[in-house]
Design a protein around this motif. Structure first.
Motif, PDB file in Angstrom:
ATOM      1  N   TYR A  35       0.739  -1.149  -0.189  1.00 53.01           N
ATOM      2  CA  TYR A  35       0.060   0.143   0.006  1.00 53.01           C
ATOM      3  C   TYR A  35       0.824   1.146  -0.049  1.00 53.01           C
ATOM      4  CZ  TYR A  35      -3.785  -3.320   1.416  1.00 53.01           C
ATOM      5  OH  TYR A  35      -4.500  -4.442   1.391  1.00 53.01           O
ATOM      6  N   ARG A  36       0.386   2.311  -0.750  1.00 53.65           N
ATOM      7  CA  ARG A  36       1.213   3.655  -0.861  1.00 53.65           C
ATOM      8  C   ARG A  36       0.411   4.669  -0.364  1.00 53.65           C
ATOM      9  NH1 ARG A  36       3.972   2.005  -6.041  1.00 53.65           N
ATOM     10  NH2 ARG A  36       3.922  -0.172  -6.011  1.00 53.65           N
ATOM     11  N   HIS A  37       1.142   5.638   0.460  1.00 55.62           N
ATOM     12  CA  HIS A  37       0.375   6.550   0.797  1.00 55.62           C
ATOM     13  C   HIS A  37       1.304   7.745   0.815  1.00 55.62           C
ATOM     14  CE1 HIS A  37      -1.972   3.917   3.305  1.00 55.62           C
ATOM     15  NE2 HIS A  37      -1.085   3.044   3.333  1.00 55.62           N
ATOM     16  N   TRP A  38       0.656   8.922   0.662  1.00 53.16           N
ATOM     17  CA  TRP A  38       1.520  10.277   0.711  1.00 53.16           C
ATOM     18  C   TRP A  38       1.522  11.077   2.046  1.00 53.16           C
ATOM     19  CZ3 TRP A  38       5.008  11.330  -3.310  1.00 53.16           C
ATOM     20  CH2 TRP A  38       4.834  10.179  -4.302  1.00 53.16           C
ATOM     21  N   ARG A  39       2.633  11.545   2.574  1.00 52.97           N
ATOM     22  CA  ARG A  39       2.615  12.272   3.608  1.00 52.97           C
ATOM     23  C   ARG A  39       3.816  13.750   3.385  1.00 52.97           C
ATOM     24  NH1 ARG A  39      -1.089   9.666   4.407  1.00 52.97           N
ATOM     25  NH2 ARG A  39      -1.451   8.374   6.377  1.00 52.97           N
ATOM     26  N   THR A  40       3.526  14.387   4.362  1.00 52.60           N
ATOM     27  CA  THR A  40       4.281  15.808   4.291  1.00 52.60           C
ATOM     28  C   THR A  40       5.538  15.400   5.153  1.00 52.60           C
ATOM     29  OG1 THR A  40       2.473  17.095   3.429  1.00 52.60           O
ATOM     30  CG2 THR A  40       4.182  18.174   4.377  1.00 52.60           C
ATOM     31  N   LEU A  41       6.642  15.872   4.862  1.00 50.58           N
ATOM     32  CA  LEU A  41       7.695  15.713   5.704  1.00 50.58           C
ATOM     33  C   LEU A  41       7.659  16.663   6.619  1.00 50.58           C
ATOM     34  CD1 LEU A  41       9.793  13.413   6.008  1.00 50.58           C
ATOM     35  CD2 LEU A  41      11.501  14.867   4.810  1.00 50.58           C
ATOM     36  N   GLY A  42       7.948  16.432   7.965  1.00 41.51           N
ATOM     37  CA  GLY A  42       8.107  17.539   8.827  1.00 41.51           C
ATOM     38  C   GLY A  42       9.693  17.989   9.336  1.00 41.51           C
ATOM     39  N   THR A  43       9.778  18.838  10.075  1.00 49.47           N
ATOM     40  CA  THR A  43      11.341  19.071  10.579  1.00 49.47           C
ATOM     41  C   THR A  43      12.031  17.825  11.253  1.00 49.47           C
ATOM     42  OG1 THR A  43      10.372  19.898  12.721  1.00 49.47           O
ATOM     43  CG2 THR A  43      10.358  21.548  10.954  1.00 49.47           C
ATOM     44  N   GLY A  44      13.226  17.914  11.018  1.00 50.35           N
ATOM     45  CA  GLY A  44      13.957  16.697  11.415  1.00 50.35           C
ATOM     46  C   GLY A  44      13.664  15.399  10.512  1.00 50.35           C
ATOM     47  N   GLN A  45      13.208  15.579   9.606  1.00 48.27           N
ATOM     48  CA  GLN A  45      12.885  14.361   8.603  1.00 48.27           C
ATOM     49  C   GLN A  45      12.009  13.405   9.326  1.00 48.27           C
ATOM     50  OE1 GLN A  45      16.370  12.956   6.599  1.00 48.27           O
ATOM     51  NE2 GLN A  45      16.702  14.635   5.466  1.00 48.27           N
ATOM     52  N   THR A  46      11.057  13.799   9.996  1.00 48.62           N
ATOM     53  CA  THR A  46      10.013  13.179  10.456  1.00 48.62           C
ATOM     54  C   THR A  46       8.745  13.166   9.878  1.00 48.62           C
ATOM     55  OG1 THR A  46       9.137  14.826  12.078  1.00 48.62           O
ATOM     56  CG2 THR A  46      10.971  13.150  12.783  1.00 48.62           C
ATOM     57  N   LEU A  47       7.949  12.251   9.963  1.00 49.11           N
ATOM     58  CA  LEU A  47       6.555  12.260   9.447  1.00 49.11           C
ATOM     59  C   LEU A  47       5.635  11.549  10.329  1.00 49.11           C
ATOM     60  CD1 LEU A  47       5.811   9.046   8.320  1.00 49.11           C
ATOM     61  CD2 LEU A  47       7.697   9.864   6.333  1.00 49.11           C
ATOM     62  N   SER A  48       4.229  11.964   9.967  1.00 49.66           N
ATOM     63  CA  SER A  48       3.154  11.486  10.792  1.00 49.66           C
ATOM     64  C   SER A  48       2.498  10.464  10.102  1.00 49.66           C
ATOM     65  CB  SER A  48       2.138  12.361  11.177  1.00 49.66           C
ATOM     66  OG  SER A  48       1.170  12.040  12.180  1.00 49.66           O
ATOM     67  N   PHE A  49       2.046   9.347  10.626  1.00 47.30           N
ATOM     68  CA  PHE A  49       1.167   8.122   9.956  1.00 47.30           C
ATOM     69  C   PHE A  49       0.237   7.698  11.060  1.00 47.30           C
ATOM     70  CE2 PHE A  49       0.842   4.009   8.104  1.00 47.30           C
ATOM     71  CZ  PHE A  49       0.195   4.327   6.962  1.00 47.30           C
ATOM     72  N   ASP A  50      -0.652   7.301  10.659  1.00 48.44           N
ATOM     73  CA  ASP A  50      -1.758   6.794  11.623  1.00 48.44           C
ATOM     74  C   ASP A  50      -1.741   7.368  13.180  1.00 48.44           C
ATOM     75  OD1 ASP A  50      -3.631   4.966  12.249  1.00 48.44           O
ATOM     76  OD2 ASP A  50      -2.437   3.235  12.602  1.00 48.44           O
ATOM     77  N   HIS A  51      -1.768   8.572  13.220  1.00 48.57           N
ATOM     78  CA  HIS A  51      -1.635   9.175  14.266  1.00 48.57           C
ATOM     79  C   HIS A  51      -0.337   8.804  15.263  1.00 48.57           C
ATOM     80  CE1 HIS A  51      -5.566  10.095  13.630  1.00 48.57           C
ATOM     81  NE2 HIS A  51      -6.111   8.854  13.636  1.00 48.57           N
ATOM     82  N   LYS A  52       0.734   8.284  14.662  1.00 47.41           N
ATOM     83  CA  LYS A  52       2.086   8.204  15.171  1.00 47.41           C
ATOM     84  C   LYS A  52       3.094   9.059  14.452  1.00 47.41           C
ATOM     85  CE  LYS A  52       0.628   3.650  16.655  1.00 47.41           C
ATOM     86  NZ  LYS A  52       0.971   2.295  16.586  1.00 47.41           N
ATOM     87  N   THR A  53       4.442   9.221  14.947  1.00 49.34           N
ATOM     88  CA  THR A  53       5.480   9.819  14.353  1.00 49.34           C
ATOM     89  C   THR A  53       6.580   8.818  14.026  1.00 49.34           C
ATOM     90  OG1 THR A  53       4.856  11.690  15.564  1.00 49.34           O
ATOM     91  CG2 THR A  53       7.051  11.751  14.607  1.00 49.34           C
TER      92      THR A  53
END
Length: 287
Positions: free
Chosen positions: A173-191
């Motif tokens: 499965y493929r999903h698109w997210r926006t990268l945050g500061t420190g090269q982190t991202l949020s997915f399914d309410h987790k970091t």
């Protein structure tokens, strides 16, 4: 069937158009994307990558937004693909969508002639797990009875190349997210952040607010897909948000201002002593 009726199950199958052989099959609780991922993987591991796949127009195989407007076509935009369609594109498989069940021919006749329900009952199978265990035996019996020799002995199936990504990262499965500061991202309410030992030193820095692709394997693993490479993600604690300093409204707590001693406000509006002579008037008694 031992113990009565079995739990409901759905058969997904793929048949070679040249020989009539069943090249893959799997029982699922219902027709779903994961089932077709498993079916495609089974086919590739047994036979190789096919040149094309013929299917119906189920929403698993196509995006609900695959009809482009004239303006989008003139702008050169491509049709959006479903999760399964994206996997076929990465594998280089041409996807042909039939508009009627009759157009699929062989696979429709296959489902009309299979006697596997009876075979499963005779074997006392009453669960999906048991049905999938005996499925290879049923496939072999069917192919021996009904498969034919192809006109062209050369196989159109192509082996999976070594330089291609792991099937786990294609049939996913493929999903698109926006990268945050420190090269982190949020997915399914987790970091999440890139895990150590996942080529972190090789990956170029990605600017914040960049749209990146997250690939989720069927077993739940997450990877950041960037420039054709996969980087494992690990969950990290959510950063604590610092409370923003409260802003006081203008005039809510204003320090009183005391004017200087010689400020004009401290002088009376009218001082007779400072008035000009012409401003004074005198009263005289009438003669």
């Amino acid at each position: 069937m031992a113990g009565g009726w079995a739990e409901p199950m759905c058969l997904l199958a793929a048949i070679d158009d040249a020989t009539g052989r069943i090249v893959a099959a799997v029982f699922r609780p219902q027709e779903d994307t994961e089932g077709y991922f498993l079916l495609t993987r089974q086919m590739i591991e047994r036979e190789g990558i096919p040149m094309s796949i013929y299917s119906d127009r189920h929403m698993i195989f196509r995006s609900p937004h695959d009809k482009l407007t004239i303006e989008q076509e003139l702008a050169g935009e491509s049709k959006p693909l479903s999760q399964f369609g994206q996997a076929l594109r990465d594998l280089g498989i041409e996807h042909i969508q039939a508009h009627t069940p009759q157009a699929k021919g062989r696979i429709e006749r296959l489902f009309e002639t299979l006697r596997w329900i009876v075979e499963l009952r005779l074997r006392g199978v009453d669960s999906i797990e048991e049905a999938n265990r005996v499925l290879p035996e049923l496939i072999e019996e069917h192919n021996k009875a009904f498969a034919v020799e192809p006109t062209d002995p050369h196989s159109a199936f192509v082996p999976l190349e070594q330089n291609q990504p792991d099937l786990d990262l294609i049939l996913c499965y493929r999903h698109w997210r926006t990268l945050g500061t420190g090269q982190t991202l949020s997915f399914d309410h987790k970091t999440y952040a890139i895990a150590e030992g996942s080529q972190k030193s090789v990956i170029p820095p990605i600017p914040p607010k960049t749209r990146v692709e997250v690939r989720q394997t069927l077993d739940g693993r997450l990877f950041l897909w960037y420039k054709g490479k996969a980087y494992a993600l690990k969950e990290i604690p959510k950063p604590k948000r610092q409370a923003a300093p409260s802003k006081q409204k203008a005039g809510s707590k204003r320090k009183p201002h005391k004017p200087d001693e010689n400020h004009p406000w401290r002088k009376p509006l009218f001082n007779p002593k400072e008035a000009p002579e012409t401003a004074r008037c005198s009263q005289t008694a009438p003669s």
